[in-house]
Write an enzyme that holds these catalytic residues in place. Structure first.
Site, mmCIF file in Angstrom:
data_model
loop_
_atom_site.group_PDB
_atom_site.id
_atom_site.type_symbol
_atom_site.label_atom_id
_atom_site.label_comp_id
_atom_site.label_asym_id
_atom_site.label_seq_id
_atom_site.Cartn_x
_atom_site.Cartn_y
_atom_site.Cartn_z
ATOM 1 N N ASP A 8 0.956 -1.145 0.182
ATOM 2 C CA ASP A 8 -0.022 -0.117 0.163
ATOM 3 C C ASP A 8 0.956 1.285 0.110
ATOM 4 O OD1 ASP A 8 0.919 0.268 2.604
ATOM 5 O OD2 ASP A 8 -0.994 0.368 3.545
ATOM 6 N N HIS A 9 0.573 2.333 0.155
ATOM 7 C CA HIS A 9 1.184 3.568 0.117
ATOM 8 C C HIS A 9 2.309 3.708 1.150
ATOM 9 C CE1 HIS A 9 -2.427 4.341 2.621
ATOM 10 N NE2 HIS A 9 -1.822 5.096 3.508
ATOM 11 N N CYS A 65 2.440 -3.746 4.049
ATOM 12 C CA CYS A 65 1.829 -2.479 4.384
ATOM 13 C C CYS A 65 2.242 -1.939 5.734
ATOM 14 C CB CYS A 65 0.084 -2.694 4.296
ATOM 15 S SG CYS A 65 -0.180 -4.117 5.632
ATOM 16 N N GLY A 66 1.500 -1.268 6.479
ATOM 17 C CA GLY A 66 2.005 -0.709 7.583
ATOM 18 C C GLY A 66 2.421 -1.854 8.513
ATOM 19 N N THR A 67 1.769 -2.939 8.742
ATOM 20 C CA THR A 67 1.965 -3.913 9.812
ATOM 21 C C THR A 67 2.332 -5.266 8.979
ATOM 22 O OG1 THR A 67 -0.573 -4.081 9.814
ATOM 23 C CG2 THR A 67 0.615 -2.714 11.459
ATOM 24 N N GLY A 68 1.710 -5.259 7.694
ATOM 25 C CA GLY A 68 1.575 -6.441 6.932
ATOM 26 C C GLY A 68 0.420 -7.132 7.317
ATOM 27 N N HIS A 98 6.838 -25.569 6.395
ATOM 28 C CA HIS A 98 6.029 -26.130 6.909
ATOM 29 C C HIS A 98 4.434 -25.947 6.451
ATOM 30 C CE1 HIS A 98 8.184 -27.377 10.991
ATOM 31 N NE2 HIS A 98 8.751 -27.753 9.849
ATOM 32 N N ASN A 99 4.276 -24.754 6.064
ATOM 33 C CA ASN A 99 3.022 -23.914 5.709
ATOM 34 C C ASN A 99 2.737 -24.149 4.133
ATOM 35 O OD1 ASN A 99 3.899 -22.198 8.397
ATOM 36 N ND2 ASN A 99 1.886 -23.787 8.741
ATOM 37 N N ARG A 109 6.359 -0.538 8.857
ATOM 38 C CA ARG A 109 6.464 0.283 10.220
ATOM 39 C C ARG A 109 6.858 -0.741 11.447
ATOM 40 N NH1 ARG A 109 0.424 3.228 9.188
ATOM 41 N NH2 ARG A 109 1.176 5.094 8.110
ATOM 42 N N ARG A 132 4.801 -35.069 6.384
ATOM 43 C CA ARG A 132 3.878 -34.975 7.325
ATOM 44 C C ARG A 132 3.094 -33.397 7.479
ATOM 45 N NH1 ARG A 132 8.430 -33.177 10.152
ATOM 46 N NH2 ARG A 132 8.184 -31.610 11.891
ATOM 47 N N HIS A 133 3.627 -32.743 6.788
ATOM 48 C CA HIS A 133 2.871 -31.128 6.590
ATOM 49 C C HIS A 133 1.673 -31.105 5.699
ATOM 50 C CE1 HIS A 133 6.010 -29.916 9.321
ATOM 51 N NE2 HIS A 133 6.844 -30.361 8.468
ATOM 52 N N ARG A 136 -1.671 -31.589 6.618
ATOM 53 C CA ARG A 136 -2.359 -30.250 7.536
ATOM 54 C C ARG A 136 -2.585 -28.933 6.370
ATOM 55 N NH1 ARG A 136 2.669 -31.593 11.392
ATOM 56 N NH2 ARG A 136 1.543 -33.208 12.460
HETATM 57 C C1 RB5 Z 1 -2.514 2.219 6.515
HETATM 58 O O1 RB5 Z 1 -2.574 3.440 7.612
HETATM 59 C C2 RB5 Z 1 -2.214 0.916 7.392
HETATM 60 O O2 RB5 Z 1 -3.587 0.851 7.951
HETATM 61 C C3 RB5 Z 1 -1.874 -0.028 6.752
HETATM 62 O O3 RB5 Z 1 -0.677 0.241 5.929
HETATM 63 C C4 RB5 Z 1 -1.901 -1.418 7.306
HETATM 64 O O4 RB5 Z 1 -0.690 -1.426 8.276
HETATM 65 C C5 RB5 Z 1 -3.022 -2.367 7.620
HETATM 66 O O5 RB5 Z 1 -3.119 -3.577 8.006
#
Ligand code: RB5
Length: 150
Positions: A8-9, A65-68, A98-99, A109, A132-133, A136
């Site tokens: 994302d941005h 993204c910010g957190t993934g 495994h997955n 971030r 074995r995986h 699953r």
């Molecule tokens: C954008 O501000 C933020 O919400 C996005 O990058 C992401 O972290 C969402 O999961």
């Protein structure tokens, strides 16, 4: 191997860094955007990479993204996708081994550029172990089928 990448941005700069790194390592990269400066909703870009994989254009994907979290949630809505959010290389490696994860996601971030590079490198270097995986992973596919809208 061809790798799809999008963000994302928030993840734009890190995406560019990772895409360049992977090109230098010899991977073919399908960069699905967005352009820098453009505000971009993570579900749109999560779906783009997911589609590139399920359509067979790419074998594996990278999402930022910010957190993934949001962008991996979006990708995981697409049947056949197993996107793993990882903040360190060990989990990234296990996600492949495994997955049978086909997308690695992380947060711009959350991790720095060098940690992100290590996460992607471990993910791409690892091989799915099967054995074995496999049963699953097959159960994950069964869940998709069980809850698919008829
Ligand atoms: C954008 O501000 C933020 O919400 C996005 O990058 C992401 O972290 C969402 O999961």
């Amino acid at each position: 191997m061809k790798i799809a990448i999008a963000s994302d941005h928030v993840g734009c700069d890190l995406r560019s860094y990772i895409a360049d790194h992977l090109r230098e390592k010899g991977y073919e990269i399908l960069d699905l955007g967005p352009e820098p400066g453009e505000r971009a909703d993570y579900p749109v870009y999560g779906e783009k990479v997911a589609r590139a994989i399920v359509d067979g254009a790419c074998q594996l994907g990278v999402l930022i993204c910010g957190t993934g979290i949001g962008i991996s949630m979006a990708a995981n809505k697409v049947p056949g996708i197993r996107a793993a959010v990882c903040s360190e290389p060990y989990s990234a490696r296990m996600a492949r081994m495994h997955n049978d994860a086909n997308i690695i996601a992380f947060g711009a971030r959350v991790v720095g550029s060098e940690m992100a590079r290590m996460i992607v490198d471990e993910f791409l270097a690892a091989q799915y172990e099967g054995g074995r995986h496999a049963a699953r992973v097959a159960l994950l596919t069964q869940l998709e089928e069980k809850y698919a809208k008829k």
